[in-house]
Design a protein around this motif. Structure first.
Motif, mmCIF file in Angstrom:
data_model
loop_
_atom_site.group_PDB
_atom_site.id
_atom_site.type_symbol
_atom_site.label_atom_id
_atom_site.label_comp_id
_atom_site.label_asym_id
_atom_site.label_seq_id
_atom_site.Cartn_x
_atom_site.Cartn_y
_atom_site.Cartn_z
ATOM 1 N N HIS A 48 0.830 -1.206 0.000
ATOM 2 C CA HIS A 48 0.000 0.000 0.000
ATOM 3 C C HIS A 48 0.866 1.258 0.000
ATOM 4 O O HIS A 48 0.590 2.222 -0.703
ATOM 5 N N ILE A 49 1.928 1.217 0.792
ATOM 6 C CA ILE A 49 2.721 2.431 0.988
ATOM 7 C C ILE A 49 3.423 2.861 -0.301
ATOM 8 O O ILE A 49 3.801 4.010 -0.442
ATOM 9 N N VAL A 87 0.942 5.124 -1.892
ATOM 10 C CA VAL A 87 0.613 6.326 -1.122
ATOM 11 C C VAL A 87 1.312 7.584 -1.642
ATOM 12 O O VAL A 87 0.648 8.611 -1.850
ATOM 13 N N VAL A 95 -0.464 11.072 -2.714
ATOM 14 C CA VAL A 95 -0.262 12.341 -2.024
ATOM 15 C C VAL A 95 0.336 13.389 -2.958
ATOM 16 O O VAL A 95 -0.105 14.535 -2.978
ATOM 17 N N ALA A 145 -6.816 2.673 -3.294
ATOM 18 C CA ALA A 145 -8.050 2.569 -2.518
ATOM 19 C C ALA A 145 -8.346 1.120 -2.168
ATOM 20 O O ALA A 145 -8.717 0.798 -1.039
ATOM 21 N N GLY A 167 -5.923 -0.137 0.375
ATOM 22 C CA GLY A 167 -6.244 0.501 1.642
ATOM 23 C C GLY A 167 -7.451 -0.132 2.312
ATOM 24 O O GLY A 167 -7.478 -0.310 3.530
ATOM 25 N N SER A 183 -8.069 -1.922 6.101
ATOM 26 C CA SER A 183 -9.066 -1.676 7.147
ATOM 27 C C SER A 183 -9.770 -2.963 7.561
ATOM 28 O O SER A 183 -10.140 -3.116 8.717
ATOM 29 N N PHE A 203 -8.626 7.682 12.567
ATOM 30 C CA PHE A 203 -9.227 7.128 11.350
ATOM 31 C C PHE A 203 -10.586 7.741 11.056
ATOM 32 O O PHE A 203 -11.020 7.788 9.906
ATOM 33 N N GLU A 247 -9.521 10.503 9.032
ATOM 34 C CA GLU A 247 -8.912 10.019 7.796
ATOM 35 C C GLU A 247 -10.003 9.658 6.790
ATOM 36 O O GLU A 247 -9.889 9.960 5.597
ATOM 37 N N PHE A 296 -10.235 10.942 2.909
ATOM 38 C CA PHE A 296 -10.215 10.072 1.737
ATOM 39 C C PHE A 296 -11.486 10.217 0.922
ATOM 40 O O PHE A 296 -11.472 10.133 -0.299
ATOM 41 N N GLY A 345 -5.189 14.660 0.439
ATOM 42 C CA GLY A 345 -4.140 13.642 0.437
ATOM 43 C C GLY A 345 -3.175 13.870 1.581
ATOM 44 O O GLY A 345 -2.800 12.947 2.310
ATOM 45 N N VAL A 358 -3.498 8.963 9.135
ATOM 46 C CA VAL A 358 -3.088 7.564 9.272
ATOM 47 C C VAL A 358 -1.791 7.478 10.065
ATOM 48 O O VAL A 358 -1.633 6.636 10.957
ATOM 49 N N TRP A 418 10.097 2.497 7.216
ATOM 50 C CA TRP A 418 9.002 1.867 7.953
ATOM 51 C C TRP A 418 9.476 0.644 8.717
ATOM 52 O O TRP A 418 8.989 0.351 9.809
ATOM 53 N N ILE A 469 -15.768 1.852 4.538
ATOM 54 C CA ILE A 469 -14.688 2.201 5.460
ATOM 55 C C ILE A 469 -15.259 2.929 6.670
ATOM 56 O O ILE A 469 -14.871 2.669 7.809
HETATM 57 C C1 HEM Z 1 -3.097 10.212 0.411
HETATM 58 C C2 HEM Z 1 -2.453 9.147 0.406
HETATM 59 C C3 HEM Z 1 -3.132 7.868 0.650
HETATM 60 C C4 HEM Z 1 -4.075 7.289 -0.146
HETATM 61 C C5 HEM Z 1 -4.644 7.758 -1.469
HETATM 62 C C6 HEM Z 1 -4.467 6.098 0.528
HETATM 63 C C7 HEM Z 1 -5.486 5.253 0.130
HETATM 64 C C8 HEM Z 1 -6.194 4.575 1.083
HETATM 65 C C9 HEM Z 1 -7.558 4.235 1.003
HETATM 66 C C10 HEM Z 1 -8.500 4.632 -0.104
HETATM 67 C C11 HEM Z 1 -7.849 3.531 2.127
HETATM 68 C C12 HEM Z 1 -9.166 2.871 2.413
HETATM 69 C C13 HEM Z 1 -9.690 3.422 3.646
HETATM 70 C C14 HEM Z 1 -10.295 4.766 3.496
HETATM 71 O O1 HEM Z 1 -10.701 5.146 2.407
HETATM 72 O O2 HEM Z 1 -10.389 5.435 4.528
HETATM 73 C C15 HEM Z 1 -6.686 3.497 2.939
HETATM 74 C C16 HEM Z 1 -6.585 2.912 4.186
HETATM 75 C C17 HEM Z 1 -5.407 2.783 4.858
HETATM 76 N N1 HEM Z 1 -4.207 3.355 4.524
HETATM 77 FE FE1 HEM Z 1 -3.878 4.460 2.972
HETATM 78 N N2 HEM Z 1 -3.737 5.951 1.674
HETATM 79 C C18 HEM Z 1 -2.928 7.035 1.795
HETATM 80 C C19 HEM Z 1 -2.048 7.310 2.824
HETATM 81 C C20 HEM Z 1 -1.634 6.332 3.712
HETATM 82 C C21 HEM Z 1 -0.447 6.377 4.503
HETATM 83 C C22 HEM Z 1 0.536 7.523 4.499
HETATM 84 C C23 HEM Z 1 -0.408 5.198 5.214
HETATM 85 C C24 HEM Z 1 0.568 4.662 6.211
HETATM 86 C C25 HEM Z 1 1.694 5.052 6.441
HETATM 87 C C26 HEM Z 1 -1.586 4.473 4.889
HETATM 88 C C27 HEM Z 1 -1.972 3.296 5.497
HETATM 89 C C28 HEM Z 1 -3.291 2.950 5.477
HETATM 90 C C29 HEM Z 1 -3.910 2.127 6.444
HETATM 91 C C30 HEM Z 1 -3.247 1.517 7.664
HETATM 92 C C31 HEM Z 1 -5.250 2.023 6.052
HETATM 93 C C32 HEM Z 1 -6.346 1.248 6.732
HETATM 94 C C33 HEM Z 1 -6.995 2.123 7.753
HETATM 95 C C34 HEM Z 1 -8.366 2.541 7.391
HETATM 96 O O3 HEM Z 1 -9.158 1.722 6.957
HETATM 97 O O4 HEM Z 1 -8.721 3.706 7.572
HETATM 98 N N3 HEM Z 1 -2.292 5.164 3.951
HETATM 99 N N4 HEM Z 1 -5.676 4.131 2.270
#
Ligand code: HEM
Ligand code: HDD
Ligand code: HEM
Lengths: 472, 341
Positions: free
Chosen positions: A28-29, A32, A36, A76, A79, A83, A105, A108, A112, A145, A152, A387, B62
């Motif tokens: 995922h990272i 990211v 961003v 997405a 991510g 979750s 969250f 967050e 998103f 972003g 997060v 990380w 989510i």
């Molecule tokens: C803007 C940049 C990012 C994008 C586009 C992105 C994309 C997503 C999306 C679409 C989700 C699905 C959950 C939601 O929509 O709330 C998600 C969840 C998650 N992301 Fe990313 N992410 C980003 C930044 C990050 C960063 C910087 C990290 C970790 C260092 C990260 C770790 C996670 C984790 C742990 C989840 C699961 C938590 C949750 O469901 O809310 N994400 N991410």
């Protein structure tokens, strides 16, 4: 009712849960930084196009927005898997700490959501919205972003510096101070470091695509512009990142001395601690190999006391509350990789700056372009290494000094299977993603055959027209 | 305050079923549209219908998770420990679906399109079924309180789970068909209007039949919820049933104007009815909502976030829908100069 298959698989779920979490996060990272920072780069190109009536910049912005649509969709999906995993892999962690850990969250999600909405508007609005209106619909994506990743990372930082809650006698959370949870001690520096990393990685990654193109002889203005926008942003951010990283390291020295000892490979508390490049701990816990720079680790930890700064060693805490020897070696190696590559990227940025300063143009040589082409993937490696330092260095804690990993994991031994399935699926997905992005770029280049809509969402062409398009 | 948070959770869940559910249902029609030649036109309508809003619809789920784990952590732990298998399958289905959908549009060759399309469509069935089965497991009291694991198999392979799972698939398929009738009307494809009208009729009748089956199954297997549906939640259930009947009547008469609205009302009423029927329990009948809730600080935060979401997200969402429905978000956004003119 017991299930025979699950009994046969009576394995310890903890290592598998960890492996799956680490693997899916590590995937995922990578997406990211694109989420961003790519929008920002696109807006830079878009702005240039509108201000200076620059057709190359306009073309870049439009094509970037199409690639972004694909990477954002994959981000997405990965991510969403994360979750699910919080619950599926760490139910006891969520059950015990969800009321605190979950707080960031909640915000967050909003960011998103905003991001998803405006990215759709921006990508699809090129033709029908007025040019400047359309430009402004991109701005919320950049902000969302940024704030989304800050949220997060705030949750992750809370795992490093848990605060903002009150426990009762049984250790249950009875009160939560949400502000304290989000703005925990580790959050400001960690979040800043991550956001800057996103710009460093995103910039280098996109620049490396154009550097490759230029190496293959495509040195037109379009390629130079694509390279310049992306590389400049990354080059500016790299020194910033070193500064923030330095501050973060000192925070770790103060607040997580055990992690710091693992980073610097310090078995015993002492002063005049050398900065050991490479090297490892042997089974007796002695430093083997590597290149020690005398006193540097002490000096860096606190320049005001210089070499006499005392660095706490691994031996300062009982063995079961610190990372194992192999984890220490992992952390140290990851640290060397991050700082080493970070420094290398910085030198490359200096070269680029020198080119502009002395010749008023970017360096054109093949060596520079080859290094620039490598910089993207190397920046990703740097990010992953960072990380690993954070996560493995915190072991055996999932919530620092509050909860151990083995008390947090699921008790479902089926995790082995899900781990394997997830790995296979992600592998297929990664191959598909790379092939799809390459196919898009080939089609852009060939200048033909781009009859079909390229973004992952809906087209609005009349049905008849689409029918012809989809039956080649 | 607990009640308010639980209500918010239920409303977000309803939004997910209404918005996201239709997307899954559309995938099902995609699956059954036939080979590449025959299916091209229905598929075009499906893709048009899912449109740019796909990504945003997805985020509702989510929110469901986030509210659940933040506001009701212990219940959340019980649910994920017990229903590990269907939740994992749903997660994998979401990966397949998202990736299949994202890539299929970009890939030109029909051969690859077919693979990605198959992944997209098959998982569109898997996800609603699994999530329905999860709902069934919770409703029938098979998830214990206290962050403990219940039976890993019986909790999702049981009469209630099966019937709610199947109902889930049928319901989203119906909703999607109703929605696609409207999309086809909008793009002025009369033949496709009839195509999806027939499908809406058939799936609507199937939903009606399944509702009867579900009532019978629930009356013996999920007695608490059944009692709720026939008392507290009865008005909502009646609205749902009347909505379905009304929509089917309009479909039969080929009077298609209000059908989409009735479809949304029906599905929303049924989901809400299920939630209200569980009241005051979160996990019938072992954990009450009030006992499951997180400390006040957390609940306040969730409500603040929900309020901010209403202020920020709802206008954005409306804007997106309006732009989309006015066809202001054209095709892939803009043609490329590399395109043949
Ligand atoms: C803007 C940049 C990012 C994008 C586009 C992105 C994309 C997503 C999306 C679409 C989700 C699905 C959950 C939601 O929509 O709330 C998600 C969840 C998650 N992301 Fe990313 N992410 C980003 C930044 C990050 C960063 C910087 C990290 C970790 C260092 C990260 C770790 C996670 C984790 C742990 C989840 C699961 C938590 C949750 O469901 O809310 N994400 N991410
Ligand atoms: C391109 C990316 C990149 C670059 C060039 C650097 N880092 Fe970094 N670093 C990260 C990307 C990163 C990261 C992946 O973003 C981490 C992981 C967690 C976090 O917040 O940032 C991280 C973590 C991290 C940590 C651990 C924090 C913790 O455990 O809480 C320290 C001490 C540093 N970094 C220090 C540095 C220093 C002194 C650098 C100077 C060269 C440096 N980083 C360059
Ligand atoms: C994206 C960058 C990340 C990477 C590469 C990463 C990497 C890892 C690794 C390698 C482990 C296993 C540690 C071990 O087995 O010794 C781990 C564990 C874990 N990480 Fe991260 N992590 C990342 C970000 C996050 C974030 C943003 C969160 C939460 C917000 C998080 C939560 C966890 C949890 C809950 C575990 C399991 C417990 C543990 O082993 O510490 N990680 N991660």
């Amino acid at each position: 009712m017991e299930v025979p298959t699950l009994v046969a698989l009576a394995v310890d779920p903890v290592p598998w849960a960890r492996a799956q979490m680490a693997f899916t996060l590590a995937c995922h990272i990578i997406l990211v930084p694109l989420g961003v920072s790519w929008t920002f780069l696109t807006l830079v190109a878009n702005y240039r196009a509108l201000r200076h009536d620059d057709p190359d910049a306009l073309l870049l912005a439009q094509r970037w927005s199409k690639y972004m649509a694909v990477t954002f969709a994959v981000g997405a999906v990965t991510g969403t898997v994360l979750s699910f995993e919080f619950g599926l892999l760490w139910p006891r962690f969520m059950g015990r700490w969800g009321e605190a850990f979950g707080v960031p969250f909640a915000f967050e999600g909003i960011f998103f959501f905003t991001e998803a909405i405006f990215i759709a508007i921006y990508i699809f609005g090129w033709r029908r919205l007025r040019p400047w209106t359309h430009f402004w619909t991109g701005v919320p994506i950049v902000l969302a972003g940024l704030l989304g990743s800050v949220s997060v990372v705030a949750a992750n930082a809370w795992m490093n510096a848990p605060s903002g809650f009150t426990l009762d006698a049984q250790g249950n959370v009875v009160e939560v101070d949400p502000v304290q949870v989000i703005f925990n001690d580790a959050m400001p520096l960690q979040a800043a470091h991550m956001v800057v990393a996103a710009y460093v990685v995103g910039g280098f990654l996109i620049a490396s695509v154009y550097a490759t193109g230029m190496l293959r002889g495509r040195r037109d203005r379009y390629h130079r512009l694509g390279f310049t926008i992306a590389f400049t942003v990354a080059a500016v951010m790299t020194p910033v990142q070193m500064g923030v990283g330095d501050a973060l390291a000192r925070w770790v020295y103060d607040e997580q001395p055990t992690k710091f000892a693992a980073i610097e490979l310090v078995p015993k508390t002492s002063s005049a601690v050398p900065e050991t490049l490479l090297g490892h701990l042997d089974s007796d816990g002695q430093v083997q190999g590597g290149l020690p720079i005398p006193g540097l680790a002490s000096w860096l930890s606190d320049p005001s006391t210089g070499r006499s700064t005392v660095v706490q060693g691994l031996d300062a805490v009982p063995a079961d509350t610190r990372p194992t020897t192999s984890q220490v070696n992992t952390v140290h190696l990851a640290w060397d990789v991050m700082v080493g590559l970070g420094t290398a990227l910085f030198l490359l940025a200096l070269w680029y700056a020198a080119g502009w300063a002395f010749r008023r143009r970017m360096p054109q040589g093949r060596t520079f372009l080859a290094l620039a082409a490598a910089a993207g993937p190397l920046a990703v490696v740097t990010l992953e290494a960072g990380w690993i330092v954070t996560e493995v260095g915190r072991q055996p804690w999932i919530v620092y000094q509050r909860m151990r990993v083995e008390d947090a994991a699921t008790t479902n031994s089926g995790v082995v299977i899900t781990f394997i399935v997830v790995c296979l699926l992600y592998l297929l997905g990664a191959v598909a993603l790379v092939l799809v992005l390459r196919a898009m770029s080939r089609r852009f280049r060939r200048g033909g055959g781009f009859t079909d809509d390229d973004a992952p969402y809906g087209p609005s062409a009349p049905a008849e027209q689409r029918e012809e398009a989809s039956v080649p | 305050m607990t009640t308010v948070v639980a209500t918010v959770l239920l409303l977000v869940l309803t939004a997910y079923v209404v918005f996201g559910g239709a997307d899954f249902g559309a995938g099902l029609w995609d699956l059954t549209a036939g080979d590449a030649d025959k299916g091209a036109r229905p598929r075009a309508v499906v893709e048009h219908g899912i449109g740019p809003v796909w990504e945003a619809n997805h985020v509702w789920l989510i929110f469901v998770f986030v509210i659940a784990w933040t506001a009701f952590p212990e219940a959340y732990a019980s649910i994920t420990l017990t229903l590990f298998v269907p939740l994992t399958l749903a997660a994998l289905g979401i990966v397949l679906r998202g990736a299949g959908f994202a890539f299929r549009k970009v890939v030109v060759q029909t051969r690859y399109r077919r693979w990605f399309g198959a992944a997209f469509a098959a998982s569109s069935v898997l996800v609603p079924y699994c999530l329905g089965a999860v709902a069934g497991g919770i409703a029938s009291g098979r998830v214990p309180a206290g962050g403990r694991a219940g039976d890993p198999v019986d909790s999702w392979i049981n009469p209630t789970s099966v019937v709610v799972g199947v109902l889930g698939v049928a319901l989203v398929a119906w909703l999607a068909a109703v929605y696609l009738v409207w999309v086809a009307r909008r793009v002025g494809d009369a033949e496709m209007v009839q195509y999806f009208r027939r499908r809406a009729l058939v799936s609507g009748l199937l939903v009606a039949a399944l509702l009867v089956v579900a009532a019978v199954v629930l009356s013996s297997d999920a007695t608490y919820v059944f009692d709720g549906l026939t008392s507290r939640a009865a008005p909502l259930a009646v609205v749902g049933v009347l909505g379905l009947g009304g929509a089917l009547t309009l479909l039969t008469l080929d009077a298609l104007r209000g059908v989409r609205l009735l479809g949304v009302v029906t599905v929303a009423a049924l989901v809400l009815a299920g939630g209200v029927a569980m009241w005051p329990y979160l996990l019938p009948t072992s954990l009450e909502v009030s006992a499951a809730a997180a400390p006040d600080g957390t609940l306040t935060t969730v409500l603040v976030a929900a309020a901010v979401a209403v202020v920020i997200v709802v206008p954005g969402f409306v804007l997106l829908y309006v732009l989309d429905q006015r066809d202001l978000l054209e095709e892939e956004g803009v043609a490329d100069v590399a395109d043949p003119v």
